[in-house]
Design an enzyme around this catalytic site. Structure first.
Site, PDB file in Angstrom:
ATOM      1  N   ILE A 132       3.628   6.528   2.048  1.00 12.44           N
ATOM      2  CA  ILE A 132       2.944   7.724   2.841  1.00 12.44           C
ATOM      3  C   ILE A 132       1.425   8.239   2.635  1.00 12.44           C
ATOM      4  O   ILE A 132       0.860   8.532   1.564  1.00 12.44           O
ATOM      5  CB  ILE A 132       4.021   8.704   1.794  1.00 12.44           C
ATOM      6  CG1 ILE A 132       5.106   8.628   2.062  1.00 12.44           C
ATOM      7  CG2 ILE A 132       3.561  10.242   2.518  1.00 12.44           C
ATOM      8  CD1 ILE A 132       5.876   9.224   0.527  1.00 12.44           C
ATOM      9  N   SER A 133       0.879   7.901   3.789  1.00 11.26           N
ATOM     10  CA  SER A 133      -0.264   8.152   3.826  1.00 11.26           C
ATOM     11  C   SER A 133      -1.020   9.806   4.106  1.00 11.26           C
ATOM     12  O   SER A 133       0.321  10.344   4.206  1.00 11.26           O
ATOM     13  CB  SER A 133      -1.183   7.465   4.740  1.00 11.26           C
ATOM     14  OG  SER A 133      -1.018   6.447   4.901  1.00 11.26           O
ATOM     15  N   CYS A 174      -3.999  -1.365  -3.300  1.00 14.96           N
ATOM     16  CA  CYS A 174      -5.302  -1.071  -2.660  1.00 14.96           C
ATOM     17  C   CYS A 174      -5.620   0.733  -3.613  1.00 14.96           C
ATOM     18  O   CYS A 174      -6.065   1.894  -3.587  1.00 14.96           O
ATOM     19  CB  CYS A 174      -6.327  -0.680  -1.851  1.00 14.96           C
ATOM     20  SG  CYS A 174      -4.865   0.272  -0.158  1.00 14.96           S
ATOM     21  N   PRO A 223      -4.033   4.485  -4.843  1.00 13.67           N
ATOM     22  CA  PRO A 223      -3.293   5.028  -5.933  1.00 13.67           C
ATOM     23  C   PRO A 223      -2.186   4.405  -5.375  1.00 13.67           C
ATOM     24  O   PRO A 223      -1.795   4.246  -4.524  1.00 13.67           O
ATOM     25  CB  PRO A 223      -2.659   6.284  -6.141  1.00 13.67           C
ATOM     26  CG  PRO A 223      -3.247   7.069  -4.906  1.00 13.67           C
ATOM     27  CD  PRO A 223      -4.509   6.058  -3.750  1.00 13.67           C
ATOM     28  N   ASP A 261       0.816  -1.304   0.059  1.00 13.69           N
ATOM     29  CA  ASP A 261       0.031  -0.296   0.093  1.00 13.69           C
ATOM     30  C   ASP A 261       0.599   1.369   0.208  1.00 13.69           C
ATOM     31  O   ASP A 261       2.314   0.921   0.315  1.00 13.69           O
ATOM     32  CB  ASP A 261      -0.612   0.169   1.307  1.00 13.69           C
ATOM     33  CG  ASP A 261      -1.884   0.996   1.310  1.00 13.69           C
ATOM     34  OD1 ASP A 261      -2.387   1.417   0.145  1.00 13.69           O
ATOM     35  OD2 ASP A 261      -2.579   1.355   2.559  1.00 13.69           O
ATOM     36  N   THR A 262       0.253   2.247  -0.270  1.00 20.80           N
ATOM     37  CA  THR A 262       1.496   3.670  -0.379  1.00 20.80           C
ATOM     38  C   THR A 262       2.134   3.361   1.073  1.00 20.80           C
ATOM     39  O   THR A 262       1.974   3.239   2.207  1.00 20.80           O
ATOM     40  CB  THR A 262       0.038   4.591   0.116  1.00 20.80           C
ATOM     41  OG1 THR A 262       0.959   6.052  -0.324  1.00 20.80           O
ATOM     42  CG2 THR A 262      -0.314   5.209   1.463  1.00 20.80           C
TER      43      THR A 262
END
Length: 155
Positions: free
Chosen positions: A87-88, A124, A126, A84-85
């Protein structure tokens, strides 16, 4: 489930941040009969309270749980590689520090060599290129667009 015909016995390898998405996997994987192998950099582990719940669930449901800092160890024999990213939202000021901490955690075809022969990839979205290389993201083994469509129907 849609791709493999079932979830029981699958091994999921999470490689990346110990974020909310991972914590959802931690609270549900064992209950669905899935083994979970997690690689996060030191300092980016999932919440300890959630990890303890996952350990209890793993014992109760007879699944395996591994927490490591080594992405290749996590990927070993995994059916599904997930990230997943890094950096949220709200962490943008930490970008430089996070990119440095996550060096070596990009999912690549080299990572996939450690996985099971039927491996697939999930993200999930971007997606950022530093999280997964194009060769994996756009490969026939990538299920990210089916995953995105399935999420659409649950919203």
């Amino acid at each position: 489930q849609e791709h493999y015909g079932g979830l029981k016995g699958l091994t999921i390898a999470w490689i990346g941040d110990g974020n909310n998405v991972l914590q959802s996997f931690l609270t549900s994987a064992a209950k669905l009969g899935m083994h979970l192998r997690i690689a996060t950099p030191r300092g980016f582990e999932p919440d300890l309270r959630i990890t303890k719940i996952a350990e209890q669930n793993s014992k109760e449901y007879g699944t395996k749980l591994l927490l490591t800092t080594d992405p290749l160890e996590a990927a070993d024999s995994a059916n599904v590689l997930v990230t997943d990213t890094w950096i949220s939202m709200g962490q943008e000021e930490e970008k430089k520090e996070r990119l440095k901490a996550f060096q070596g955690y990009q999912i690549t075809m080299q990572t996939a060599k450690s996985a099971a022969s039927n491996w697939t990839f999930l993200h999930c979205l971007p997606r950022k290129p530093e999280e997964v290389e194009d060769e994996v993201f756009y490969s026939p083994r990538s299920l990210v667009f089916q995953e995105a469509e399935n999420r659409k129907w649950t919203i």
